[in-house]
Scaffold this motif. Structure first.
Motif, PDB file in Angstrom:
ATOM      1  N   ARG A 225       0.914  -1.225   0.151  1.00 52.65           N
ATOM      2  CA  ARG A 225       0.108  -0.089   0.180  1.00 52.65           C
ATOM      3  C   ARG A 225       0.791   1.348   0.103  1.00 52.65           C
ATOM      4  O   ARG A 225       0.565   2.367  -0.802  1.00 52.65           O
ATOM      5  N   PHE A 226       1.831   1.172   0.793  1.00 52.25           N
ATOM      6  CA  PHE A 226       2.758   2.349   0.990  1.00 52.25           C
ATOM      7  C   PHE A 226       3.548   2.407  -0.499  1.00 52.25           C
ATOM      8  O   PHE A 226       3.813   4.005  -0.704  1.00 52.25           O
ATOM      9  N   ARG A 227       4.106   1.340  -0.800  1.00 52.75           N
ATOM     10  CA  ARG A 227       4.744   1.721  -2.192  1.00 52.75           C
ATOM     11  C   ARG A 227       3.972   2.089  -3.454  1.00 52.75           C
ATOM     12  O   ARG A 227       4.375   2.841  -4.119  1.00 52.75           O
ATOM     13  N   ARG A 228       2.605   1.696  -3.186  1.00 50.56           N
ATOM     14  CA  ARG A 228       1.742   2.206  -4.426  1.00 50.56           C
ATOM     15  C   ARG A 228       1.435   3.408  -4.291  1.00 50.56           C
ATOM     16  O   ARG A 228       1.517   4.341  -5.145  1.00 50.56           O
ATOM     17  N   TYR A 229       1.378   4.002  -3.091  1.00 53.86           N
ATOM     18  CA  TYR A 229       1.320   5.378  -2.750  1.00 53.86           C
ATOM     19  C   TYR A 229       2.434   6.146  -3.304  1.00 53.86           C
ATOM     20  O   TYR A 229       2.105   7.329  -3.971  1.00 53.86           O
ATOM     21  N   LEU A 230       3.518   5.805  -3.045  1.00 50.07           N
ATOM     22  CA  LEU A 230       4.625   6.450  -3.130  1.00 50.07           C
ATOM     23  C   LEU A 230       4.855   6.650  -4.687  1.00 50.07           C
ATOM     24  O   LEU A 230       5.418   7.737  -5.277  1.00 50.07           O
ATOM     25  N   THR A 231       4.842   5.533  -5.445  1.00 53.74           N
ATOM     26  CA  THR A 231       4.844   5.634  -6.816  1.00 53.74           C
ATOM     27  C   THR A 231       3.819   6.571  -7.346  1.00 53.74           C
ATOM     28  O   THR A 231       4.376   7.071  -8.389  1.00 53.74           O
ATOM     29  N   PHE A 232       2.730   6.288  -7.025  1.00 50.22           N
ATOM     30  CA  PHE A 232       1.630   7.318  -7.660  1.00 50.22           C
ATOM     31  C   PHE A 232       2.034   8.844  -7.499  1.00 50.22           C
ATOM     32  O   PHE A 232       1.824   9.500  -8.322  1.00 50.22           O
ATOM     33  N   ARG A 233       2.538   9.225  -6.176  1.00 50.76           N
ATOM     34  CA  ARG A 233       3.071  10.406  -5.870  1.00 50.76           C
ATOM     35  C   ARG A 233       3.961  11.178  -6.659  1.00 50.76           C
ATOM     36  O   ARG A 233       3.805  12.150  -6.806  1.00 50.76           O
ATOM     37  N   SER A 234       4.915  10.195  -7.117  1.00 54.02           N
ATOM     38  CA  SER A 234       6.008  10.596  -7.712  1.00 54.02           C
ATOM     39  C   SER A 234       5.938  10.432  -9.132  1.00 54.02           C
ATOM     40  O   SER A 234       6.703  10.440 -10.087  1.00 54.02           O
ATOM     41  N   ARG A 237       5.687   4.608 -12.654  1.00 53.31           N
ATOM     42  CA  ARG A 237       4.938   3.456 -13.299  1.00 53.31           C
ATOM     43  C   ARG A 237       5.268   2.122 -12.607  1.00 53.31           C
ATOM     44  O   ARG A 237       6.430   2.171 -12.058  1.00 53.31           O
ATOM     45  N   GLY A 238       4.308   1.350 -12.994  1.00 58.43           N
ATOM     46  CA  GLY A 238       4.659  -0.044 -12.389  1.00 58.43           C
ATOM     47  C   GLY A 238       4.399  -0.070 -10.781  1.00 58.43           C
ATOM     48  O   GLY A 238       3.719   0.927 -10.418  1.00 58.43           O
ATOM     49  N   PHE A 239       5.017  -1.047 -10.316  1.00 59.25           N
ATOM     50  CA  PHE A 239       4.680  -1.347  -8.704  1.00 59.25           C
ATOM     51  C   PHE A 239       5.876  -0.661  -7.861  1.00 59.25           C
ATOM     52  O   PHE A 239       5.472  -0.573  -6.498  1.00 59.25           O
ATOM     53  N   GLY A 240       6.681  -0.139  -8.493  1.00 56.02           N
ATOM     54  CA  GLY A 240       7.547   0.508  -7.670  1.00 56.02           C
ATOM     55  C   GLY A 240       8.615  -0.156  -6.871  1.00 56.02           C
ATOM     56  O   GLY A 240       9.367   0.341  -5.968  1.00 56.02           O
ATOM     57  N   TRP A 241       8.910  -1.439  -7.342  1.00 58.27           N
ATOM     58  CA  TRP A 241       9.827  -2.324  -6.551  1.00 58.27           C
ATOM     59  C   TRP A 241      11.006  -1.805  -6.415  1.00 58.27           C
ATOM     60  O   TRP A 241      11.854  -1.895  -5.242  1.00 58.27           O
ATOM     61  N   ARG A 242      11.772  -1.394  -7.663  1.00 62.50           N
ATOM     62  CA  ARG A 242      12.841  -0.834  -7.438  1.00 62.50           C
ATOM     63  C   ARG A 242      13.385   0.285  -6.864  1.00 62.50           C
ATOM     64  O   ARG A 242      14.162   0.673  -6.371  1.00 62.50           O
ATOM     65  N   ARG A 243      12.383   1.264  -7.181  1.00 58.80           N
ATOM     66  CA  ARG A 243      12.313   2.741  -6.735  1.00 58.80           C
ATOM     67  C   ARG A 243      12.333   2.513  -4.959  1.00 58.80           C
ATOM     68  O   ARG A 243      12.821   3.405  -4.465  1.00 58.80           O
TER      69      ARG A 243
END
Length: 273
Positions: A225-234, A237-243
């Protein structure tokens, strides 16, 4: 060893006020307090635009209703021991509000019959559809905990394992899902400040159980949930696993429960410096 799970039919809606008040009056002599208690019982319900006073039952959702439930059903607890059922039938009664279980070494049906007889004396009806007899090796759920007896992989002995029930796990995920959105207009520190106390409370509630698997699954859910929120906020794209790997999420303040070793935060002492 058998176990009987007991459910009362429409319990909160059918507690008779007169009998409940008589039990309360046996402990409380202050007339003004008894009058106040009676008023809380008669809180009306809205029906066709009019408030109709309640003649039976206690208000569901009220924080005092479980207390009324315990007062009323305490008579069963007392009678159960007064008539020596634990010794006569080889069964122990465990009850919380209107949820009860019978843990039996003897005949589970005899224990169930004895309990139903006591319930009838209190004008309570046991719900046959939600009351069942099972073995500890099959597992059962009681007040949010799952109990099951199985052989320990370490000692080889039969051991009772206790863990958060599936419903308890789903409820905490549903609550966090409701509160957290990838589009939430929050700063990351506000996100973690909202999530962490909820998770900490749930984990501390189950910390003395065999909950390591449940904690790991919840950790994966929170991180996602937190990763998805951070990816959308920045605007990523994708699920943000690497970032946003898990290690980075922890440094940003998201709670870590993988080990289940979360300590209570001591309450501040007012007036101290």
């Amino acid at each position: 060893m058998g176990r009987g799970g007991i459910d009362f039919q429409a319990y909160f809606d059918s507690i008779p006020h007169d009998k409940l008040l008589k039990l309360i009056a046996g402990r409380i002599a202050d007339g003004s307090v008894l009058k106040l208690i009676k008023q809380t019982l008669k809180v009306g319900m809205l029906h066709e635009g009019q408030v109709v006073p309640k003649e039976v039952g206690v208000p569901q959702g009220s924080p005092i209703s479980p207390l009324y439930s315990n007062i009323y059903l305490n008579v069963i607890d007392q009678a159960w021991h007064r008539w020596d059922y634990p010794q006569r039938l080889g069964v122990t009664l465990h009850r919380y509000a209107d949820d009860a279980i019978l843990v039996c070494r003897g005949n589970a049906q005899s224990a169930r019959g004895a309990f139903e007889s006591l319930a009838r004396r209190l004008e309570r009806t046991v719900n046959p559809d939600k009351t069942r007899v099972t073995r500890l090796t099959e597992g059962f759920v009681f007040i949010g905990y799952h109990f099951v007896k199985r052989r320990s992989s370490n000692s080889g002995k039969s051991t009772i394992y206790i863990s958060p029930s599936k419903d308890s796990q789903q409820r905490i995920r549903n609550r966090l899902k409701y509160l957290t959105s990838k589009r939430a207009p929050l700063k990351p520190e506000e996100f973690t400040a909202m999530v962490n106390p909820i998770v900490r409370g749930w984990v501390n509630h189950f910390r003395h159980t065999n909950a390591s698997d449940a904690f790991r699954r919840l950790q994966v859910f929170i991180n996602g949930r937190f990763r998805r929120y951070l990816t959308f906020r920045s605007k990523g794209r994708g699920f943000g696993w690497r970032r946003f790997p898990s290690s980075k999420l922890y440094t940003m303040g998201i709670i870590y429960i993988g080990s289940g070793l979360i300590k209570y935060i001591p309450a501040p002492v007012h007036g101290s410096r």
